[in-house]
Design an enzyme around this catalytic site. Structure first.
Site, PDB file in Angstrom:
ATOM      1  N   GLU A 138     -42.031  27.057  16.121  1.00 27.99           N
ATOM      2  CA  GLU A 138     -41.006  27.995  15.657  1.00 27.99           C
ATOM      3  C   GLU A 138     -41.499  29.437  15.651  1.00 27.99           C
ATOM      4  O   GLU A 138     -40.703  30.375  15.743  1.00 27.99           O
ATOM      5  CB  GLU A 138     -40.514  27.606  14.257  1.00 27.99           C
ATOM      6  CG  GLU A 138     -41.511  27.758  13.128  1.00 27.99           C
ATOM      7  CD  GLU A 138     -42.381  26.536  12.877  1.00 27.99           C
ATOM      8  OE1 GLU A 138     -42.900  26.394  11.753  1.00 27.99           O
ATOM      9  OE2 GLU A 138     -42.546  25.730  13.819  1.00 27.99           O
ATOM     10  N   HIS A 163     -47.135  25.194  15.298  1.00 29.33           N
ATOM     11  CA  HIS A 163     -45.833  25.614  14.780  1.00 29.33           C
ATOM     12  C   HIS A 163     -45.042  26.269  15.912  1.00 29.33           C
ATOM     13  O   HIS A 163     -45.103  27.499  16.087  1.00 29.33           O
ATOM     14  CB  HIS A 163     -46.004  26.608  13.626  1.00 29.33           C
ATOM     15  CG  HIS A 163     -46.439  25.982  12.345  1.00 29.33           C
ATOM     16  ND1 HIS A 163     -45.549  25.531  11.394  1.00 29.33           N
ATOM     17  CD2 HIS A 163     -47.681  25.700  11.874  1.00 29.33           C
ATOM     18  CE1 HIS A 163     -46.217  25.018  10.375  1.00 29.33           C
ATOM     19  NE2 HIS A 163     -47.514  25.108  10.639  1.00 29.33           N
ATOM     20  N   CYS A 186     -46.602  20.084  12.449  1.00 27.96           N
ATOM     21  CA  CYS A 186     -47.757  20.262  11.570  1.00 27.96           C
ATOM     22  C   CYS A 186     -47.918  19.046  10.653  1.00 27.96           C
ATOM     23  O   CYS A 186     -48.315  17.983  11.100  1.00 27.96           O
ATOM     24  CB  CYS A 186     -47.636  21.564  10.799  1.00 27.96           C
ATOM     25  SG  CYS A 186     -49.190  22.106  10.042  1.00 27.96           S
TER      26      CYS A 186
END
Length: 549
Positions: free
Chosen positions: A521, A519, A384
Site C-alpha cells: 500500500e 507493505h 505483513c
C-alpha cells in the site's frame, strides 16, 4: 533550477485542525506538477516526538514509511499518492528533530559556547531544513502542521516570516486554510473565525495572499467578496474548498476555482495550464464506476481507520483503475474469534484482506478469517502480520504443527514459525540485510528492499512478469526459513524472497491466495496502483461474478 532560485508556497491552517491542509498542499502541488514544474513538498510537524514511529496508531494514525526507511507523518503518503513520486526523510521533520539536532550540535561544541536560543538557532535550523527540501526544485510546497495560534508552531511561522523577508514576495507566498462554518439553525456560512485567524497571522507578521475557505458547501460570490475585503486579499484569492465525494476531486475543484492564477501572479511564473485528462477520467471512475465488489477488511485498529490510511487509498486506486467501486466490509478481528455467525459473513464477499499490525490482540480472529479464505477458495491477500499469520494458520491446521507460533506472541514457543530478524541475521550472517534500531531498542526492517519473485507464480504474474520488484517494509519479525521445505511440500510455496528472507507465500491449489511481508500500500498511487493490490481486486471481481452466475 538551483536551490537559491526555489520558490516557496507555505500552507498554514486556522481555527481548528483536520481542515485538510495535507490534501490542499498535495492538490496544489499536483496541479503545478501536471503543468510541467519540478515540484517538491514538505510537511513540518509541531509535536516534540522525534518521529511518529513509537506513537500508537490510535493516537496518530498510520505511520507512513519512505523509500529510505523514515517513519513519517501520514500526509507524506498523500503527497506520494497525489504526485506519483517517492519522497524521503527530507520531506518531513518534527519539532523534536529540530531541537535534537540543535542540542546535539551544542553539546559537540558546534556553537562555540554561544547561548542557544529559539531565535536565531532553532529558527535557523528550521530554515535550513526547508531549504534542503527545496534543493533542485522549482517550487516547494511547505505544509505547516497544527493551527495558527498554537504555541508549538510559533518557531515555524517565524521561519516562514523570515524567509519571506529574505527572498521577497515573488519567491515566498502564504496560503491559509481556514474554516467557514455553516450554522445550520440559521442556514448561514460565517466568516468571523477566518477573520480572527488571519488577524492572528498578521500579529505574527504574516499576511496571507490566498485564503482556502473550507466549508460544507460552496462559498457564494458575495461571501468571497466579504472575505476578500475583510482579510485584505485580492478578489480572486478566496478559493472555495467545499466538501467533495472524493479527496481526488480536490485538484480539479481547485483548478476550476482558479487557484493557479494568483499563484502564478505572485510567484511571477510563466503562463501554464495543467494536463488533468487522465486524472479526470480516474476521478469519474471513482465517483461513478461501472462495477462494484466488497472486500472484507479484517483488522484490529478499527476505532481509528486512519491507522490503515494507505491501504484504504490503495483499494480506491485499484478500483478506479478497474472502473469498480470497492466496498469495504469492516470486520473487527476480536469480534469474529470463535463466532461462527461473524465468520459466515465472509462467505458473501469478493475477497478477504488481512492487514499488518503489532501485538497479540485479535490474532486468533485474523487466523480464523485466513482459514476461512483458504478452505472456501475466496481470494485472499495478507500483508505483513497477515502473511505471518497465514503461515502459522497453515502450520497448525494443515500440517498439524499445533504449537506453531510467533516469537512476538509466545517467546517460549517450541515451534517458532515466525521469529525476530536478529535470529535470521545471527544464523545466516547476511550482511546485505539493512536494519534500523528503533528508539525502543528493537531491530526493524524499514524502507525499500528488493524482492525476487518466483517464476510463473501468482505474485510474479501480478507484477506483470517482473522477476525483481521493490517494496517497502516496516516490521521486526520474519518467517522462519527452517519451515520452508515442509510448507512447500504441503502446497504453500515461497513466491518472493530477498537474501534468504521469505517475502511472499502463496497456495498452489487455491484460485488466488497470496500473502506478502512487505507493505504494498505504501507504493500505490492513483495514477499507478500497486500491482499486487490491483490483482487482488481483479481476482475478487472475477470470483464474485462467477459465483453470481
Amino acid at each position: 533550477m538551483s536551490s537559491f532560485d526555489t520558490k516557496y508556497i507555505f500552507v498554514t491552517g486556522g481555527v481548528l485542525s483536520s481542515l485538510g491542509k495535507g490534501i490542499t498542499s498535495a492538490s496544489i502541488a499536483t496541479l503545478l506538477k501536471q503543468s510541467g514544474f519540478c515540484i517538491g513538498i514538505l510537511k513540518i510537524d509541531p509535536y516534540i516526538n522525534v518521529d511518529p514511529g513509537t506513537m500508537s496508531p490510535l493516537e496518530h494514525g498510520e505511520v507512513f514509511v519512505t523509500t529510505d526507511g523514515a517513519e513519517t507523518d501520514l500526509d507524506i503518503g498523500h503527497y506520494e499518492r497525489f504526485l506519483n513520486t517517492s519522497f524521503t526523510s527530507k520531506n518531513n521533520f518534527t519539532t523534536g528533530q529540530v531541537y535534537l539536532s540543535v542540542i546535539e550540535r551544542e553539546r559537540s561544541g558546534g556553537y562555540l559556547g554561544k547561548t542557544i536560543q529559539v531565535v536565531p538557532h532553532i529558527v535557523d535550523e528550521i530554515k535550513n531544513r526547508i531549504k534542503l527540501a527545496g534543493e533542485g526544485r522549482e517550487i516547494l510546497v511547505v505544509e505547516l502542521g497544527g493551527t495558527v495560534g498554537d504555541i508549538e508552531g510559533l518557531p515555524f511561522l517565524e521561519a516562514m516570516r523570515q524567509m519571506k523577508q529574505e527572498y521577497g514576495m515573488d519567491r515566498v507566498i502564504s496560503l491559509h486554510v481556514t474554516l467557514i462554518p455553516l450554522i445550520k439553525a440559521a442556514g448561514e456560512l460565517k466568516t468571523k473565525p477566518t477573520q480572527h485567524s488571519v488577524q492572528e497571522l498578521r500579529r505574527i507578521g504574516i499576511s496571507p495572499q490566498i485564503i482556502i475557505a473550507r466549508s460544507e458547501k460552496e462559498i457564494p460570490l458575495d461571501l468571497k467578496n466579504k472575505l476578500s475585503m475583510s482579510c485584505d486579499v485580492d478578489s480572486d484569492c478566496v478559493i472555495s474548498a467545499h466538501d467533495a465525494q472524493s479527496i481526488y476531486q480536490m485538484p480539479l475543484n481547485f483548478y476550476k476555482e482558479g487557484v493557479l492564477s494568483p499563484i502564478a501572479r505572485f510567484l511571477k511564473l510563466p503562463e501554464f495550464n495543467p494536463d488533468m485528462k487522465e486524472w479526470d477520467i480516474l476521478v469519474k471512475q471513482i465517483l461513478a464506476p461501472q462495477n462494484e465488489v466488497t472486500i472484507a477488511f479484517v483488522g484490529k485498529y478499527l476505532r481509528s481507520k486512519e491507522s490503515y490510511k494507505s491501504l484504504i487509498e490503495a483499494l480506491i486506486h485499484a478500483g478506479a483503475n478497474l472502473d469498480t467501486k470497492v466496498n469495504i466490509e469492516w470486520i473487527d478481528s476480536e469480534e469474529i474469534e470463535n463466532n461462527e455467525e461473524s465468520l459466515e459473513k465472509l462467505r458473501y464477499v469478493g475477497g478477504i484482506l488481512v492487514p499488518g499490525g503489532f501485538g497479540v490482540r485479535g490474532v486468533n480472529g485474523k487466523m480464523q478469517a485466513i482459514q476461512f479464505a483458504r478452505e472456501n477458495n475466496i481470494p485472499f491477500l495478507g500483508i505483513c502480520l497477515g502473511m505471518q499469520l497465514a503461515i502459522i494458520e497453515f502450520c497448525r491446521n494443515k500440517l498439524g504443527i499445533l504449537q506453531a507460533d510467533s516469537i512476538e506472541f509466545n517467546k517460549e514457543t517450541k515451534e517458532p514459525a515466525i521469529y525476530l530478524i536478529e535470529n535470521f541475521i545471527d544464523t545466516n550472517g547476511e550482511e546485505q540485510i539493512r536494519t534500523h534500531k528503533s528508539p525502543m531498542g528493537g531491530t526493524m526492517r524499514l524502507g525499500e528492499y528488493e524482492c525476487y519473485t518466483k517464476k510463473d507464480s501468482k505474485l510474479q504474474k501480478a507484477y506483470n512478469g517482473q522477476s525483481k520488484i521493490y517494496e517497502r517494509h516496516r516490521h521486526r519479525y520474519e518467517a522462519n526459513p527452517k519451515y520452508r521445505e515442509i510448507l512447500e511440500k504441503a502446497g504453500m510455496i515461497v513466491s518472493g524472497e530477498s537474501h534468504g528472507l521469505i517475502e511472499a507465500v502463496e497456495l498452489v491449489d487455491h484460485p488466488w491466495f497470496v500473502a506478502v511481508q512487505f507493505h504494498p500500500e505504501f507504493t500505490s498511487r492513483l495514477q499507478a496502483p500497486n500491482l499486487v493490490i490491483l490483482e487482488f481486486i481483479r481476482q475478487a471481481i472475477n470470483a464474485k461474478s462467477h459465483s453470481s452466475k
